[in-house]
Design a protein around this motif. Sequence first.
Motif, PDB file in Angstrom:
ATOM      1  N   ALA A   1     -70.895 -19.250  50.431  1.00 24.81           N
ATOM      2  CA  ALA A   1     -70.535 -20.492  49.584  1.00 24.81           C
ATOM      3  C   ALA A   1     -69.133 -20.408  49.525  1.00 24.81           C
ATOM      4  N   GLN A   2     -68.459 -21.488  49.745  1.00 28.14           N
ATOM      5  CA  GLN A   2     -67.086 -21.733  49.648  1.00 28.14           C
ATOM      6  C   GLN A   2     -66.629 -21.591  48.225  1.00 28.14           C
ATOM      7  N   SER A   3     -65.612 -20.843  47.952  1.00 25.80           N
ATOM      8  CA  SER A   3     -65.234 -20.607  46.427  1.00 25.80           C
ATOM      9  C   SER A   3     -63.661 -19.997  46.614  1.00 25.80           C
ATOM     10  N   VAL A   4     -63.175 -20.069  45.426  1.00 30.18           N
ATOM     11  CA  VAL A   4     -61.642 -19.764  45.321  1.00 30.18           C
ATOM     12  C   VAL A   4     -61.880 -18.897  43.940  1.00 30.18           C
ATOM     13  N   THR A   5     -61.091 -17.576  43.978  1.00 35.35           N
ATOM     14  CA  THR A   5     -61.289 -16.980  42.587  1.00 35.35           C
ATOM     15  C   THR A   5     -59.715 -16.524  42.461  1.00 35.35           C
ATOM     16  N   GLN A   6     -59.343 -16.779  41.120  1.00 33.25           N
ATOM     17  CA  GLN A   6     -57.993 -16.340  40.609  1.00 33.25           C
ATOM     18  C   GLN A   6     -58.434 -15.383  39.539  1.00 33.25           C
ATOM     19  N   PRO A   7     -58.382 -13.900  39.718  1.00 34.26           N
ATOM     20  CA  PRO A   7     -58.911 -12.970  38.940  1.00 34.26           C
ATOM     21  C   PRO A   7     -58.154 -13.042  37.468  1.00 34.26           C
ATOM     22  N   ASP A   8     -56.786 -13.426  37.499  1.00 36.16           N
ATOM     23  CA  ASP A   8     -55.863 -13.293  36.174  1.00 36.16           C
ATOM     24  C   ASP A   8     -56.079 -14.832  35.563  1.00 36.16           C
ATOM     25  N   ILE A   9     -56.649 -14.860  34.534  1.00 35.35           N
ATOM     26  CA  ILE A   9     -56.659 -15.971  33.449  1.00 35.35           C
ATOM     27  C   ILE A   9     -55.292 -16.243  32.769  1.00 35.35           C
ATOM     28  N   HIS A  10     -54.697 -15.235  32.487  1.00 33.61           N
ATOM     29  CA  HIS A  10     -53.583 -15.674  31.719  1.00 33.61           C
ATOM     30  C   HIS A  10     -52.495 -14.287  32.118  1.00 33.61           C
ATOM     31  N   ILE A  11     -51.449 -14.890  32.583  1.00 28.15           N
ATOM     32  CA  ILE A  11     -50.246 -13.671  32.707  1.00 28.15           C
ATOM     33  C   ILE A  11     -48.926 -14.124  31.755  1.00 28.15           C
ATOM     34  N   THR A  12     -48.570 -12.779  31.430  1.00 28.33           N
ATOM     35  CA  THR A  12     -47.165 -13.075  30.645  1.00 28.33           C
ATOM     36  C   THR A  12     -46.181 -12.261  31.321  1.00 28.33           C
ATOM     37  N   VAL A  13     -45.161 -13.028  31.577  1.00 27.39           N
ATOM     38  CA  VAL A  13     -43.934 -12.140  32.328  1.00 27.39           C
ATOM     39  C   VAL A  13     -42.742 -12.425  31.560  1.00 27.39           C
ATOM     40  N   SER A  14     -41.531 -11.524  31.720  1.00 26.41           N
ATOM     41  CA  SER A  14     -40.379 -11.758  31.139  1.00 26.41           C
ATOM     42  C   SER A  14     -39.432 -12.483  31.920  1.00 26.41           C
ATOM     43  N   GLU A  15     -38.680 -13.274  31.501  1.00 22.96           N
ATOM     44  CA  GLU A  15     -37.828 -14.282  32.091  1.00 22.96           C
ATOM     45  C   GLU A  15     -36.909 -13.342  33.015  1.00 22.96           C
ATOM     46  N   GLY A  16     -36.824 -13.703  34.457  1.00 26.06           N
ATOM     47  CA  GLY A  16     -35.909 -12.911  35.227  1.00 26.06           C
ATOM     48  C   GLY A  16     -36.940 -11.826  36.057  1.00 26.06           C
TER      49      GLY A  16
END
Lengths: 114, 115
Positions: A1-16
Amino acid sequence: AQSVTQPDIHITVSEGASLELRCNYSYGATPYLFWYVQSPGQGLQLLLKYFSGDTLVQGIKGFEAEFKRSQSSFNLRKPSVHWSDAAEYFCAVGADQAGTALIFGKGTTLSVSS
Amino acid sequence: DTGVSQDPRHKITKRGQNVTFRCDPISEHNRLYWYRQTLGQGPEFLTYFQNEAQLEKSRLLSDRFSAERPKGSFSTLEIQRTEQGDSAMYLCASSPPLGAWTEAFFGQGTRLTVV
């Protein structure tokens, strides 16, 4: 079946700091791959797309993505994140150049800390 | 070029009522798409027009959903006998005639709340 997986629901990174959002797809034919960004109250905006050729594609706002057929991946990267990049990011795969029926992942929400 | 326009932006309706949403694509675009996006999910493809012809409608969620594009310009999406599960954002997109770098441009969506 055709599908797309984005494993990370939420990511926080520091500016820069640098950013990498993961995307894996399952698709029987040659995929047409897209990354879209959605800010609150805004429509989906195309960041970049891959159809063929060079596997490293450049997009708007300093984003790039690399297509790796062997890993069925199309990860999005940015070397230095700005606070304005906080948004939801969607990876999508399509059947043809127009994206007749795009299949989207569930999205990754990016938060940027100061 | 003012982009893809959707109307209304927000709609609150009572369960069992019919609702209709309008989408005005970018003027030179002959392809038009409808998607649904529920909370925490990516957009889900519903249907697609090329000019006035509806070329894909098998993914409309039920027979309560229908779409038209009578003159190949604007399109409407109708939901009959709405249910609470229909609450979602309904997105419209358009794209120009097929070309090497064709892409879909999305509107801001219509948010439907069924109470």
